[in-house]
Design a protein around this motif. Structure first.
Motif, PDB file in Angstrom:
ATOM      1  N   GLU B 200       0.839  -1.204   0.000  1.00  0.00           N
ATOM      2  CA  GLU B 200       0.000   0.000   0.000  1.00  0.00           C
ATOM      3  C   GLU B 200       0.871   1.251   0.000  1.00  0.00           C
ATOM      4  OE1 GLU B 200      -3.368  -0.145   0.181  1.00  0.00           O
ATOM      5  OE2 GLU B 200      -3.930  -1.957   1.295  1.00  0.00           O
ATOM      6  N   SER B 201       0.325   2.315  -0.564  1.00  0.00           N
ATOM      7  CA  SER B 201       0.973   3.609  -0.390  1.00  0.00           C
ATOM      8  C   SER B 201       0.326   4.282   0.823  1.00  0.00           C
ATOM      9  CB  SER B 201       0.795   4.461  -1.638  1.00  0.00           C
ATOM     10  OG  SER B 201      -0.576   4.696  -1.842  1.00  0.00           O
ATOM     11  N   ASP B 202       0.869   5.387   1.273  1.00  0.00           N
ATOM     12  CA  ASP B 202       0.314   6.123   2.417  1.00  0.00           C
ATOM     13  C   ASP B 202       0.124   5.239   3.646  1.00  0.00           C
ATOM     14  OD1 ASP B 202       0.211   8.727   1.634  1.00  0.00           O
ATOM     15  OD2 ASP B 202      -1.693   8.506   0.582  1.00  0.00           O
ATOM     16  N   LEU B 203       0.999   4.277   3.803  1.00  0.00           N
ATOM     17  CA  LEU B 203       0.889   3.358   4.938  1.00  0.00           C
ATOM     18  C   LEU B 203       2.234   3.307   5.650  1.00  0.00           C
ATOM     19  CD1 LEU B 203      -0.580   1.060   6.519  1.00  0.00           C
ATOM     20  CD2 LEU B 203       0.315  -0.513   4.780  1.00  0.00           C
ATOM     21  N   GLU B 204       2.183   3.309   6.970  1.00  0.00           N
ATOM     22  CA  GLU B 204       3.401   3.246   7.767  1.00  0.00           C
ATOM     23  C   GLU B 204       3.163   2.193   8.844  1.00  0.00           C
ATOM     24  OE1 GLU B 204       4.976   7.294   8.758  1.00  0.00           O
ATOM     25  OE2 GLU B 204       4.983   6.450  10.781  1.00  0.00           O
ATOM     26  N   ILE B 205       4.047   1.206   8.909  1.00  0.00           N
ATOM     27  CA  ILE B 205       3.912   0.204   9.975  1.00  0.00           C
ATOM     28  C   ILE B 205       5.169   0.215  10.822  1.00  0.00           C
ATOM     29  CG2 ILE B 205       3.378  -2.193  10.538  1.00  0.00           C
ATOM     30  CD1 ILE B 205       2.217  -2.606   7.838  1.00  0.00           C
ATOM     31  N   GLY B 206       5.001   0.328  12.129  1.00  0.00           N
ATOM     32  CA  GLY B 206       6.131   0.266  13.047  1.00  0.00           C
ATOM     33  C   GLY B 206       6.045  -0.978  13.907  1.00  0.00           C
ATOM     34  N   CYS B 207       7.195  -1.574  14.203  1.00  0.00           N
ATOM     35  CA  CYS B 207       7.225  -2.762  15.071  1.00  0.00           C
ATOM     36  C   CYS B 207       8.032  -2.435  16.316  1.00  0.00           C
ATOM     37  CB  CYS B 207       7.906  -3.919  14.348  1.00  0.00           C
ATOM     38  SG  CYS B 207       6.931  -4.559  12.983  1.00  0.00           S
ATOM     39  N   TYR B 208       7.460  -2.688  17.491  1.00  0.00           N
ATOM     40  CA  TYR B 208       8.113  -2.329  18.740  1.00  0.00           C
ATOM     41  C   TYR B 208       8.137  -3.540  19.674  1.00  0.00           C
ATOM     42  CZ  TYR B 208       7.080   1.868  16.297  1.00  0.00           C
ATOM     43  OH  TYR B 208       6.985   2.789  15.289  1.00  0.00           O
ATOM     44  N   PRO B 209       9.332  -4.108  19.853  1.00  0.00           N
ATOM     45  CA  PRO B 209       9.441  -5.334  20.648  1.00  0.00           C
ATOM     46  C   PRO B 209       9.217  -5.051  22.134  1.00  0.00           C
ATOM     47  CG  PRO B 209      11.622  -4.473  20.127  1.00  0.00           C
ATOM     48  CD  PRO B 209      10.631  -3.599  19.414  1.00  0.00           C
ATOM     49  N   TRP B 210       8.727  -6.048  22.840  1.00  0.00           N
ATOM     50  CA  TRP B 210       8.634  -5.937  24.296  1.00  0.00           C
ATOM     51  C   TRP B 210       8.979  -7.266  24.944  1.00  0.00           C
ATOM     52  CZ3 TRP B 210       4.973  -9.440  25.734  1.00  0.00           C
ATOM     53  CH2 TRP B 210       3.874  -9.660  24.869  1.00  0.00           C
ATOM     54  N   PHE B 211       9.354  -7.195  26.202  1.00  0.00           N
ATOM     55  CA  PHE B 211       9.737  -8.375  26.984  1.00  0.00           C
ATOM     56  C   PHE B 211       8.983  -8.272  28.302  1.00  0.00           C
ATOM     57  CE2 PHE B 211      13.207  -6.297  24.760  1.00  0.00           C
ATOM     58  CZ  PHE B 211      13.614  -7.270  23.854  1.00  0.00           C
ATOM     59  N   VAL B 221       2.218  -1.216  15.001  1.00  0.00           N
ATOM     60  CA  VAL B 221       1.382  -0.021  14.860  1.00  0.00           C
ATOM     61  C   VAL B 221       1.217   0.305  13.379  1.00  0.00           C
ATOM     62  CG1 VAL B 221       1.072   2.407  15.473  1.00  0.00           C
ATOM     63  CG2 VAL B 221       2.201   0.839  17.075  1.00  0.00           C
ATOM     64  N   VAL B 222      -0.045   0.267  12.942  1.00  0.00           N
ATOM     65  CA  VAL B 222      -0.379   0.519  11.546  1.00  0.00           C
ATOM     66  C   VAL B 222      -0.935   1.931  11.463  1.00  0.00           C
ATOM     67  CG1 VAL B 222      -1.857  -0.204   9.635  1.00  0.00           C
ATOM     68  CG2 VAL B 222      -0.936  -1.910  11.238  1.00  0.00           C
ATOM     69  N   ARG B 223      -0.404   2.773  10.574  1.00  0.00           N
ATOM     70  CA  ARG B 223      -0.845   4.166  10.497  1.00  0.00           C
ATOM     71  C   ARG B 223      -1.058   4.602   9.051  1.00  0.00           C
ATOM     72  NH1 ARG B 223       2.442   7.914  12.073  1.00  0.00           N
ATOM     73  NH2 ARG B 223       1.060   9.095  13.408  1.00  0.00           N
ATOM     74  N   SER B 224      -2.148   5.343   8.851  1.00  0.00           N
ATOM     75  CA  SER B 224      -2.413   5.906   7.524  1.00  0.00           C
ATOM     76  C   SER B 224      -3.390   7.058   7.673  1.00  0.00           C
ATOM     77  CB  SER B 224      -3.001   4.842   6.596  1.00  0.00           C
ATOM     78  OG  SER B 224      -3.337   5.434   5.343  1.00  0.00           O
ATOM     79  N   ILE B 225      -3.349   8.015   6.744  1.00  0.00           N
ATOM     80  CA  ILE B 225      -4.373   9.060   6.769  1.00  0.00           C
ATOM     81  C   ILE B 225      -5.624   8.584   6.048  1.00  0.00           C
ATOM     82  CG2 ILE B 225      -2.814  11.021   7.013  1.00  0.00           C
ATOM     83  CD1 ILE B 225      -3.136  11.481   3.999  1.00  0.00           C
ATOM     84  N   ASN B 226      -5.553   7.389   5.474  1.00  0.00           N
ATOM     85  CA  ASN B 226      -6.702   6.795   4.798  1.00  0.00           C
ATOM     86  C   ASN B 226      -7.235   5.652   5.671  1.00  0.00           C
ATOM     87  OD1 ASN B 226      -8.157   4.849   3.175  1.00  0.00           O
ATOM     88  ND2 ASN B 226      -7.488   5.998   1.365  1.00  0.00           N
ATOM     89  N   GLU B 227      -8.454   5.801   6.148  1.00  0.00           N
ATOM     90  CA  GLU B 227      -8.992   4.833   7.112  1.00  0.00           C
ATOM     91  C   GLU B 227      -9.094   3.431   6.506  1.00  0.00           C
ATOM     92  OE1 GLU B 227     -12.724   6.042   8.838  1.00  0.00           O
ATOM     93  OE2 GLU B 227     -12.508   4.641  10.518  1.00  0.00           O
ATOM     94  N   ASP B 228      -9.498   3.347   5.236  1.00  0.00           N
ATOM     95  CA  ASP B 228      -9.612   2.035   4.582  1.00  0.00           C
ATOM     96  C   ASP B 228      -8.261   1.330   4.511  1.00  0.00           C
ATOM     97  OD1 ASP B 228     -12.286   2.396   4.221  1.00  0.00           O
ATOM     98  OD2 ASP B 228     -12.107   3.148   2.153  1.00  0.00           O
TER      99      ASP B 228
END
Lengths: 252, 252
Positions: B200-211, B221-228
């Motif tokens: 997808e365009s206009d899509l940003e996914i971040g991965c944040y590990p935890w223990f 975390v999935v982020r976009s200015i387009n809700e769909d």
């Protein structure tokens, strides 16, 4: 006034999650305190995006201006971890599979049910000529290239890496600091404090107002790399407060 | 991937006390969250010294690169409060006693036992042509010059000032964001997540590990200015997790 007798440093936090407000940065404050305790002057901190061009231009700009650059974030196994290749590009070197980093990862994952897959192997890719920074928490090392120290973003790992780094770099004179609290508005103290600061070189005084249950007050922080200057200035501040007919408290 | 459909912003915290580690900055995180909620993209944050040259060069560099610049710190009455004249110099305008700012200070101090002395009057000195930013907490205003919004450093005051500013500036599309937690190491998810982001365009996914208590996991975390696009990508992430034989949790 600032002193030139301490090495200088900049801290660069790399991560979209901090700029979106989702994650509250805890690394700058930690690094600031550790450097302060070790006689290194943090002159600037930045939070930048996980963006190759931004990382490259920031590093290229900053590394010439200070003695040490510390970075945190972006050295994990996922697609958004682009710090390592970006910093390699900033110094025009290639990234290669580092044998010692690989050995540490193999050792770490041996006997666990976690597979050292291609994503995790990425964490053994290190800019050519860089020195590894130990990661006693989760093995995957940071690295040092030129005067740039590249650390993980997870606070616990970053802190452990910084501990190791600080054992091996050159320190300056420690800053002496005395914090004095009083129930006087900073606007009343301003003139007197300004005059005290002007009497000495290598002296920095900060005034920080506070409001507590209807009382206004100020914390005055006196800082110098010269203990005598620090003590002398603090005594003048105390006298100033007493001259206002108020009492002071030394705060930790 | 980044989107150009939101106004951009930079945040500049001005204060030696933050760089020495004595004060832990809380303003960047607050501003980041507020901007995120209002569809403005924070692209960089900096913490700089109370140093005239540094403030001038930073403002001159940054104001051209983003739609909005927010600063906090250094507009009080004491000798170390040098933000106002420095920013005036950056835009090559003079500082003058602002009548409306003076009126607000007089009104505020009237009937208190606090004297509006020369130090406090300094807080009515504002760069020529700037617009005042309301300070409902302690009267002394911030100001807006060009695209730079100059706020106090005390978090409570800064937050109140920002509230006022955000009522009057142009917003972009709000970012939609879905955070998904699972008990899978980020190294296992890396390949799949990278592939989802690429679709997808206009899509940003971040991965944040935890223990947590011996369990390793990842927040995605999935982020976009387009809700769909945001929903579609989140669904793909959920499927990826299920394919690993694990469950997911949507986190706030």
């Amino acid at each position: 006034m600032t002193s030139n007798k301490q090495p200088t440093a900049a801290m660069i936090v790399i991560g979209n999650e901090v700029l979106s407000g989702r994650t509250k940065d805890k690394n700058i404050g930690w690094v600031a305190e550790q450097l302060e305790q070790n006689g290194i002057k943090l002159v600037e901190a930045r939070i930048i995006r996980d963006d190759q061009e931004t990382i490259i231009s920031t590093i290229k700009e900053i590394f010439k201006l200070v003695d040490y650059v510390f970075t945190s974030g972006g050295i994990g196994p996922t697609h958004d971890d682009i710090t390592t290749p970006s910093i390699a590009k900033a110094f025009d070197v290639s990234v290669e599979r580092n044998k010692e980093a690989l050995r540490r990862l193999q050792e770490h994952y041996k006997g666990t049910n976690i597979e050292l897959n291609s994503a995790r192997l990425k964490m053994a890719d290190i800019p050519k000529g860089a020195t590894l920074i130990d990661n006693p928490v989760s093995a995957a090392p940071g690295f040092n290239i030129q005067n740039v120290y590249v650390m993980a973003g997870v606070p616990k790992i970053m802190q452990a890496m910084l501990d190791g780094i600080l054992k091996n770099i050159k320190f300056g004179k420690k800053t002496f600091s005395i914090s004095i609290a009083c129930e006087i508005g900073e606007g009343n103290l301003a003139k007197g404090i300004g005059e005290i600061e002007e009497t000495e070189s290598d002296l920095e005084i900060g005034c920080y107002p506070w409001f507590k249950s209807g009382v206004i007050g100020t914390n005055i922080v006196v800082r110098s790399i010269n203990e005598d200057i620090c003590n002398r200035a603090a005594d003048k501040v105390k006298t100033l407060i007493i001259d206002f007919g108020k009492t002071f408290t030394i705060i930790k």
